[in-house]
Design a protein around this motif. Structure first.
Motif, PDB file in Angstrom:
ATOM      1  N   ARG A  14       6.918 -38.216 -20.423  1.00  0.00           N
ATOM      2  CA  ARG A  14       7.813 -38.076 -19.225  1.00  0.00           C
ATOM      3  C   ARG A  14       8.731 -39.617 -18.175  1.00  0.00           C
ATOM      4  NH1 ARG A  14       6.167 -34.649 -13.921  1.00  0.00           N
ATOM      5  NH2 ARG A  14       6.771 -32.289 -15.391  1.00  0.00           N
ATOM      6  N   TYR A  15       7.579 -40.150 -17.582  1.00  0.00           N
ATOM      7  CA  TYR A  15       8.132 -41.153 -16.876  1.00  0.00           C
ATOM      8  C   TYR A  15       8.907 -42.368 -17.692  1.00  0.00           C
ATOM      9  CZ  TYR A  15       5.388 -39.409 -12.828  1.00  0.00           C
ATOM     10  OH  TYR A  15       4.996 -38.150 -12.183  1.00  0.00           O
TER      11      TYR A  15
ATOM     12  N   ALA B 143      -0.550 -35.679 -12.248  1.00  0.00           N
ATOM     13  CA  ALA B 143       0.538 -36.164 -11.378  1.00  0.00           C
ATOM     14  C   ALA B 143       0.082 -36.363  -9.366  1.00  0.00           C
ATOM     15  CB  ALA B 143       1.929 -36.493 -11.777  1.00  0.00           C
TER      16      ALA B 143
ATOM     17  N   PHE C  16       3.928 -41.513  -9.398  1.00  0.00           N
ATOM     18  CA  PHE C  16       4.086 -42.727 -10.344  1.00  0.00           C
ATOM     19  C   PHE C  16       3.441 -43.836 -10.914  1.00  0.00           C
ATOM     20  CE2 PHE C  16       6.511 -45.760 -12.944  1.00  0.00           C
ATOM     21  CZ  PHE C  16       5.907 -45.841 -14.064  1.00  0.00           C
TER      22      PHE C  16
ATOM     23  N   HIS D 157       9.393 -40.196  -6.927  1.00  0.00           N
ATOM     24  CA  HIS D 157       8.376 -40.249  -7.686  1.00  0.00           C
ATOM     25  C   HIS D 157       6.989 -40.440  -7.335  1.00  0.00           C
ATOM     26  CE1 HIS D 157      10.317 -37.135 -10.469  1.00  0.00           C
ATOM     27  NE2 HIS D 157      11.377 -38.590 -10.204  1.00  0.00           N
TER      28      HIS D 157
ATOM     29  N   LEU E  54       2.783 -37.083 -19.804  1.00  0.00           N
ATOM     30  CA  LEU E  54       3.476 -38.066 -18.568  1.00  0.00           C
ATOM     31  C   LEU E  54       3.937 -39.674 -18.467  1.00  0.00           C
ATOM     32  CD1 LEU E  54       0.529 -37.758 -15.633  1.00  0.00           C
ATOM     33  CD2 LEU E  54       2.854 -36.311 -15.844  1.00  0.00           C
TER      34      LEU E  54
ATOM     35  N   LEU F 153       1.109 -31.247 -15.500  1.00  0.00           N
ATOM     36  CA  LEU F 153       1.889 -32.399 -15.778  1.00  0.00           C
ATOM     37  C   LEU F 153       1.940 -32.299 -14.145  1.00  0.00           C
ATOM     38  CD1 LEU F 153       3.951 -33.097 -18.494  1.00  0.00           C
ATOM     39  CD2 LEU F 153       1.474 -33.388 -18.166  1.00  0.00           C
ATOM     40  N   ASP F 154       2.882 -31.670 -13.087  1.00  0.00           N
ATOM     41  CA  ASP F 154       2.847 -32.184 -11.766  1.00  0.00           C
ATOM     42  C   ASP F 154       1.594 -32.125 -11.067  1.00  0.00           C
ATOM     43  OD1 ASP F 154       5.623 -32.064 -12.339  1.00  0.00           O
ATOM     44  OD2 ASP F 154       5.926 -29.818 -11.939  1.00  0.00           O
TER      45      ASP F 154
END
Length: 209
Positions: A71-72, A27, A114, A111, A68, A23-24
Motif C-alpha cells: 500500500r505505502y 497501521a 507510516f 500518513h 501495508l 490494515l488501517d
C-alpha cells in the motif's frame, strides 16, 4: 521473523472493507505501540472482528506488514518517482524544491502511521528492499535533473549531492513528523526548503564559476 504470507486483497465489497479495516487498524497500532508492541489479537479486537476473521486474510503480523508495504510503496511512488519529471529542470531552484518536496510532506502529514515502519524498515525485509529500490530511483532521477541544471558537474558529484540531500530529508522528516501542530510543521517544511535550495544553488554556482 516469520514468513510474511498474505492472501490477495478480496474482491467482494464487504470483504474489501474488512481487509482495509484490518490494515488501517494495524497501521495505527504500529504507530502507537511499535511493531513489537502490537499483537494480532489487539488488531482484531480494535478492528471489531474475531481473530479467526483476521486469519482469513493474514497468516501473521508480518503478513500484515507485507500488505501495508504494498500500500505505502505504491502511494509513495506517486509522490516521489512520478513527480520527478524533466519539466522540473526548467524551474528556478526554489520552485523546483517546492515541486519535489510538497507531495512528500503532504504524504507524511496524511500518513503519520507510516513513519515508524519507514524509519524501522528492518521490521520487514520486503519494505526495506522496496524502499531502497525507490530511493535509488529517486537519486538517479534527481541526479539527472541536477546534471541538466549544471552541465559541468561530474556525474559522481551530482549523485553524491543528491544522496546527501536524500539522507538529510529522511532525518528531517523525523522532525517534521514529530511537529505536532500545523504551524510547527510549516516551520519545519520552510527550513527544509531553505536548506535544500541554498545547497543546490551553491553547487550550481560552483560549476558555473
Amino acid at each position: 521473523m516469520e514468513k510474511a504470507n498474505f492472501r490477495r486483497a478480496p474482491k467482494q465489497a464487504r470483504s474489501r472493507e474488512r481487509y482495509k479495516k484490518i490494515l488501517d487498524t494495524a497501521a495505527n497500532l504500529f504507530f502507537e505501540k511499535g511493531f513489537d508492541g502490537a499483537t494480532t489479537n489487539e488488531i482484531a479486537h480494535r478492528a471489531g472482528i474475531s481473530i479467526g476473521s483476521l486469519y482469513q486474510y493474514f497468516d501473521n503480523k508480518e503478513a500484515i506488514v507485507a500488505a501495508l508495504t504494498d500500500r505505502y510503496v505504491e502511494a509513495l511512488k506517486d509522490v516521489t518517482v512520478d513527480v520527478i519529471t524533466t519539466d522540473v529542470e526548467d524551474l528556478p531552484t526554489a520552485p523546483a524544491v517546492d515541486r519535489l518536496l510538497d507531495p512528500i510532506l503532504k504524504f507524511h502529514s496524511a500518513h503519520p502511521e507510516f513513519r515508524p515502519l519507514w524509519l524501522g524498515a528492518e521490521v520487514s525485509q520486503e519494505l526495506k528492499d522496496s524502499m531502497q529500490a525507490m530511493d535509488d530511483e529517486v537519486v538517479r532521477r534527481v541526479g539527472a535533473l541536477l546534471e541538466a541544471r549544471a552541465p559541468k558537474i561530474p556525474r559522481e558529484r551530482a549523485r553524491m549531492v543528491v544522496t546527501v540531500m536524500h539522507l538529510g530529508l529522511k532525518s528531517l522528516l523525523g522532525l517534521f513528523g514529530r511537529s505536532d501542530t500545523p504551524r510547527l510543521k510549516a516551520l519545519a517544511a520552510a527550513e527544509m526548503k531553505r536548506m535544500f535550495t541554498a545547497y543546490v544553488d551553491q553547487v550550481i554556482r560552483e560549476q558555473e564559476s
